[in-house]
Design an enzyme around this catalytic site. Structure first.
Site, PDB file in Angstrom:
ATOM      1  N   ASP A  84      65.881 -56.376  50.251  1.00 33.50           N
ATOM      2  CA  ASP A  84      65.491 -54.984  50.420  1.00 33.50           C
ATOM      3  C   ASP A  84      64.135 -54.945  51.127  1.00 33.50           C
ATOM      4  OD1 ASP A  84      64.989 -52.304  50.159  1.00 33.50           O
ATOM      5  OD2 ASP A  84      65.375 -52.207  48.006  1.00 33.50           O
ATOM      6  N   HIS A 144      62.686 -52.140  51.886  1.00 33.31           N
ATOM      7  CA  HIS A 144      62.014 -50.913  51.428  1.00 33.31           C
ATOM      8  C   HIS A 144      61.468 -50.077  52.581  1.00 33.31           C
ATOM      9  CE1 HIS A 144      61.018 -51.342  46.876  1.00 33.31           C
ATOM     10  NE2 HIS A 144      62.285 -51.343  47.116  1.00 33.31           N
ATOM     11  N   GLU A 181      68.659 -54.319  53.317  1.00 31.63           N
ATOM     12  CA  GLU A 181      68.569 -52.912  52.921  1.00 31.63           C
ATOM     13  C   GLU A 181      67.310 -52.246  53.458  1.00 31.63           C
ATOM     14  OE1 GLU A 181      69.303 -52.435  48.772  1.00 31.63           O
ATOM     15  OE2 GLU A 181      67.734 -50.938  48.526  1.00 31.63           O
ATOM     16  N   GLU A 204      69.744 -45.125  49.528  1.00 28.99           N
ATOM     17  CA  GLU A 204      69.210 -44.694  48.230  1.00 28.99           C
ATOM     18  C   GLU A 204      68.303 -43.484  48.371  1.00 28.99           C
ATOM     19  OE1 GLU A 204      66.753 -48.487  47.549  1.00 28.99           O
ATOM     20  OE2 GLU A 204      65.521 -46.967  46.607  1.00 28.99           O
ATOM     21  N   ASP A 248      72.999 -42.935  45.780  1.00 23.84           N
ATOM     22  CA  ASP A 248      72.713 -43.030  44.352  1.00 23.84           C
ATOM     23  C   ASP A 248      73.306 -41.784  43.702  1.00 23.84           C
ATOM     24  OD1 ASP A 248      71.481 -42.759  41.800  1.00 23.84           O
ATOM     25  OD2 ASP A 248      70.014 -44.266  42.435  1.00 23.84           O
ATOM     26  N   HIS A 266      73.484 -47.424  44.848  1.00 23.83           N
ATOM     27  CA  HIS A 266      72.160 -47.686  44.282  1.00 23.83           C
ATOM     28  C   HIS A 266      72.148 -47.212  42.836  1.00 23.83           C
ATOM     29  CE1 HIS A 266      67.801 -46.632  43.691  1.00 23.83           C
ATOM     30  NE2 HIS A 266      67.662 -47.808  44.258  1.00 23.83           N
TER      31      HIS A 266
END
Ligand SMILES: O=C(O)[C@@H](O)[C@H](O)[C@H](O)CO
Ligand SMILES: [Mg+2]
Length: 390
Positions: free
Chosen positions: A196, A198, A223, A249, A272, A299
Site C-alpha cells: 500500500d 497510501h 494499492e 478505500e 469499503d 477494504h
C-alpha cells in the site's frame, strides 16, 4: 415493522475508535448492526448518524432501497466520506434486520453463495510499521512477515514505500528493491504479497520508480500508488507499469468507480462497505467493476462489524478477489464482539447464522469509551519540513 430508534456505540480500539450503529425495531429482540468507523472523524460521523435518524425512524426497515434513497437523495449536499459512512452503517443494519427477520444469513439476500470460503489478507502488527517505511532492518522485517504468515495467513499487505512526493530518492528505491526481494525469498511463491503506497507519491513518475522495483516479486496488487480521485492519472500510470494496481478505500460513489472502469485504470477496486453506501452501494459498485473487468478486494476500516458485513458480501459477489481482515486487534476483541468468523487455511468460512450472525455486548463495549486518536499522519513530513501525504 417499524424502526424505533438509531444509536451509536463508540469503542476505543487503541489505534482507532470503532463506530457501531444499532438500528432498533418494534419487533421484540429484532435489531441490526452496522459500522461507520472513519478514523479521526468519529464525532463528525456520530453526528451524521443522528442527522440521518429523522429519515428512517418510523419507517419499515425492510424497504432498504427506499431508505437508501431517502438518506442519500434528500441530502441535497453530496454526502462525502462522513455522510456516506453514516449512511453505510445504517444500510448495513437494515440488511441485518431483514435477514434476521427472514431467518437467513445476509449473503442469501445478496443472491446466495458463489464460493466456498473467503480468502483474506492481513497486515503486520502496528509495532512493526517503523520497519515498513523503507529505512528499517530488512531481516527483522522479514521475520515479522514470516510470523504473520505462520499465524495462518497466505496473503499479507505490507508498507514498503517511505514518505515521498515529487521525488523517489535513489537510496530509498534501492532499499525498497532489496526489501521486496527479501520478503519474496522468505515467504516463497505461495503467499500473496500486496503493498500500500497510501498515495504517497505525488505523481506517476515517483510512483513508477518504486513500482518498477517491486513488480518483479509479482505482488497481487499495489494499492493507491498515487492519491485517489484522478482516474485518468491512474490509468496513465497503469499503462506505464507492469504490475496490477488497486484503489478505492477513499472513493465512495458509483460514478467514481465507473470512471476507473471506463478507463481501465486499475486491476482491482477496493470499496469499503462502511464508506461506499453499505451493501446497497457496494452492490452497485460491484456490478460496475464486473463490467470493467475489475476484481473487488474490499477494504476494511479495521472494525469487527465491518469485517462481518464484508464477509457476507464476499460470499455472494462473483468478482471478489481477496478481503482485508481485521480480527483480533485488541486483546478484549471477543469480550465485546461475538461473531462467526473462523479462519481456516487463510480464508474465512461461510457463516450460516441469520443476519450477520454477530452481537455487540454494549456493557463490555462501554468499558472502552471514545478517546481522541493518535494521528500517524503527523509523522508524514519530508526531511526539509514539507508536509507529505502519509
Ligand atoms: O488499506 C489500508 O488498510 C490502509 O490504507 C488504512 O485504511 C489506512 O492506513 C488508515 O488506517
Ligand atoms: Mg490502504
Amino acid at each position: 415493522m417499524k424502526i424505533t430508534g438509531i444509536s451509536t456505540v463508540v469503542v476505543n480500539a487503541i489505534h482507532r475508535n470503532w463506530i457501531f450503529v444499532k438500528v432498533q425495531t418494534d419487533q421484540p429482540g429484532l435489531h441490526g448492526w452496522g459500522e461507520a468507523t472513519l478514523e479521526w472523524k468519529t464525532r463528525a460521523v456520530t453526528g451524521a448518524v443522528e442527522d440521518l435518524a429523522q429519515f428512517v425512524v418510523g419507517e419499515d426497515p425492510r424497504r432498504i432501497e427506499h431508505l437508501f434513497a431517502k438518506m442519500t437523495k434528500f441530502s441535497f449536499w453530496p454526502l462525502g466520506a462522513i455522510g456516506l459512512s453514516a449512511v453505510s452503517a445504517i444500510d448495513q443494519a437494515l440488511w441485518d434486520i431483514k435477514a434476521k427477520d427472514l431467518g437467513v444469513p445476509v449473503w442469501q439476500l445478496l443472491g446466495g453463495r458463489v464460493r466456498d470460503h473467503v480468502r483474506v489478507y492481513t497486515h503486520l502488527r502496528r509495532a512493526r510499521i517503523g520497519a515498513q517505511v523503507g529505512t528499517g532492518d530488512i531481516s527483522a522485517f522479514c521475520d515479522a512477515v514470516q510470523e504473520t504468515v505462520e499465524m495462518g495467513y497466505n496473503a499479507v499487505k505490507l508498507g514498503f514505500v517511505p514518505y515521498c512526493a515529487y521525488e523517489a530518492p535513489l537510496r530509498d528505491v534501492l532499499h525498497v528493491e532489496k526489501l521486496a526481494q527479501a520478503v519474496r525469498e522468505r515467504v516463497g511463491p505461495d503467499v500473496a504479497i500486496m503493498t500500500d503506497f497510501h498515495g504517497r507519491p505525488a505523481n506517476a513518475d515517483t510512483a513508477k520508480a518504486f513500482i518498477d522495483v517491486i513488480a518483479p516479486i509479482r505482488p497481487l496488487f499495489i494499492e493507491e500508488p498515487i492519491q485517489p480521485g484522478n482516474a485518468a492519472a491512474m490509468a496513465a500510470l497503469a499503462r506505464r507499469v507492469d504490475c496490477p494496481l488497486a484503489t478505492g478505500e477513499r472513493l465512495f460513489t458509483p460514478r467514481e468507480f465507473a470512471e476507473l472502469a471506463e478507463l481501465g485504470a486499475v486491476a482491482h477496486i477496493q470499496p469499503d462497505l462502511s464508506h461506499c453506501g453499505g451493501l446497497t452501494g457496494g452492490r452497485r459498485i460491484a456490478a460496475i467493476a464486473e463490467a470493467g473487468q475489475m476484481g473487488i478486494a474490499p477494504h476494511n476500516p479495521m472494525g469487527p462489524v465491518a469485517g462481518s458485513v464484508a464477509l457476507h458480501f464476499d460470499v455472494a459477489t462473483p468478482n471478489f478477489v481477496i478481503q482485508e481482515e481485521a480480527v483480533g486487534l485488541v486483546p478484549w476483541f471477543d469480550e465485546i464482539f461475538s461473531h462467526p468468523m473462523r479462519l481456516v487455511d487463510g480464508a474465512w468460512e461461510v457463516p450460516e447464522a441469520p443476519g450477520y450472525g454477530i452481537e455487540i455486548d454494549e456493557k463490555a463495549a462501554a468499558c472502552h469509551p471514545f478517546e481522541p486518536e493518535v494521528i500517524p499522519a503527523l509523522e508524514a513530513v519530508l526531511p526539509d519540513g514539507t508536509i507529505a501525504h502519509w
